[in-house]
Design a protein around this motif. Sequence first.
Motif, PDB file in Angstrom:
ATOM      1  N   GLU A 118       0.836  -1.208   0.000  1.00 57.24           N
ATOM      2  CA  GLU A 118       0.000   0.000   0.000  1.00 57.24           C
ATOM      3  C   GLU A 118       0.872   1.260   0.000  1.00 57.24           C
ATOM      4  N   VAL A 119       1.994   1.199   0.757  1.00 50.31           N
ATOM      5  CA  VAL A 119       2.905   2.345   0.846  1.00 50.31           C
ATOM      6  C   VAL A 119       3.747   2.436  -0.423  1.00 50.31           C
ATOM      7  N   SER A 120       4.332   1.301  -0.838  1.00 51.02           N
ATOM      8  CA  SER A 120       5.277   1.300  -1.969  1.00 51.02           C
ATOM      9  C   SER A 120       4.606   1.724  -3.267  1.00 51.02           C
ATOM     10  N   LYS A 121       3.379   1.263  -3.490  1.00 46.45           N
ATOM     11  CA  LYS A 121       2.769   1.588  -4.786  1.00 46.45           C
ATOM     12  C   LYS A 121       2.373   3.060  -4.889  1.00 46.45           C
ATOM     13  N   GLN A 122       2.372   3.766  -3.746  1.00 43.26           N
ATOM     14  CA  GLN A 122       2.162   5.236  -3.787  1.00 43.26           C
ATOM     15  C   GLN A 122       3.506   5.962  -3.864  1.00 43.26           C
ATOM     16  N   GLY A 123       4.612   5.219  -3.799  1.00 46.59           N
ATOM     17  CA  GLY A 123       5.934   5.841  -3.885  1.00 46.59           C
ATOM     18  C   GLY A 123       6.556   6.191  -2.547  1.00 46.59           C
ATOM     19  N   GLY A 124       5.918   5.784  -1.434  1.00 51.42           N
ATOM     20  CA  GLY A 124       6.444   6.145  -0.107  1.00 51.42           C
ATOM     21  C   GLY A 124       7.452   5.137   0.421  1.00 51.42           C
ATOM     22  N   LEU A 125       8.035   5.475   1.564  1.00 50.38           N
ATOM     23  CA  LEU A 125       8.953   4.556   2.231  1.00 50.38           C
ATOM     24  C   LEU A 125       8.215   3.826   3.356  1.00 50.38           C
ATOM     25  N   VAL A 126       8.538   2.556   3.514  1.00 54.33           N
ATOM     26  CA  VAL A 126       7.961   1.734   4.576  1.00 54.33           C
ATOM     27  C   VAL A 126       8.606   2.172   5.903  1.00 54.33           C
ATOM     28  N   PRO A 127       7.857   2.145   7.034  1.00 48.97           N
ATOM     29  CA  PRO A 127       8.418   2.650   8.290  1.00 48.97           C
ATOM     30  C   PRO A 127       9.762   1.995   8.675  1.00 48.97           C
ATOM     31  N   ASP A 128      10.634   2.830   9.247  1.00 51.88           N
ATOM     32  CA  ASP A 128      11.986   2.384   9.604  1.00 51.88           C
ATOM     33  C   ASP A 128      11.990   1.113  10.455  1.00 51.88           C
ATOM     34  N   ASP A 129      11.097   1.047  11.462  1.00 53.30           N
ATOM     35  CA  ASP A 129      11.124  -0.107  12.383  1.00 53.30           C
ATOM     36  C   ASP A 129      10.938  -1.425  11.640  1.00 53.30           C
ATOM     37  N   ILE A 130      10.024  -1.418  10.661  1.00 57.94           N
ATOM     38  CA  ILE A 130       9.748  -2.654   9.904  1.00 57.94           C
ATOM     39  C   ILE A 130      10.986  -3.052   9.100  1.00 57.94           C
ATOM     40  N   ILE A 131      11.572  -2.064   8.427  1.00 58.52           N
ATOM     41  CA  ILE A 131      12.714  -2.348   7.557  1.00 58.52           C
ATOM     42  C   ILE A 131      13.926  -2.791   8.397  1.00 58.52           C
TER      43      ILE A 131
END
Length: 218
Positions: free
Chosen positions: A53-66
């Motif tokens: 949902e985040v990536s297809k809008q061009g955003g970055l996934v939250p730091d904690d998850i990554i």
Amino acid sequence: MKSRIVLLGAPGSGKGTQAELITRHFAISVTSPGAILRRERDLGTPLGLEADEVSKQGGLVPDDIIVRLIEDWLNLHGKEGFVFDGFPRTVTQAERLNEILQKQASSLDLAIWLEVSEETVRDRIASRLQCRRCGFTTSVTSAGFAERPICPYCDGPLIRRNDDDASVLQTRLTEYKTKTEPLLSFYEKDDALHRIDGNRDRDTVFADISALIEERVK
Ligand code: AMP
């Protein structure tokens, strides 16, 4: 060769292509949060669907998850060094990586910055094709892939990524400029940063990267 390398650069700068060449040539394990998240999405996991949902809008996934993905990967596969394609992408991620490495009594050897012009980014993204199954990346102008979009390695379908759309690319570039470019001075401070002109063809870029790895990582 045991080395710890991060590859930084705008979308389409060639991080994935160069990471693949480094892993083949130097036998260093590679990982990419983007590739992990696409696999999770294709498997339909809650993490994959939420990140998509985040990536297809061009955003970055939250730091904690990554950072959690990277820490888990490092615990399993990172003993003999690593190449990260697309991590870190924020200063917080870079700080957390340093903390993780400090706990392991190690540190980063190289932060390689693939510098590309906006024109290169737009041209490459407009023609990029990626294998849905194995992640092999190519261009619609290469080797007849426009007529027969089939992966030469695994026979999977070559498709356009859903975030390679021109309007999404604009958001990705803004995210890159505001959140990732500050890493330039972060890594300059501890003398890990090396800039490479990524506008050239992949083999010329890789020749520079190989020379750098051989020189820096003994
Ligand atoms: P990539 O395959 O590296 O272009 O990544 C695809 C997408 O995955 C990015 O546009 C982000 O939405 C997400 N992603 C990948 N790496 C990161 C990262 N280090 N931090 C935050 N989001 C990331």
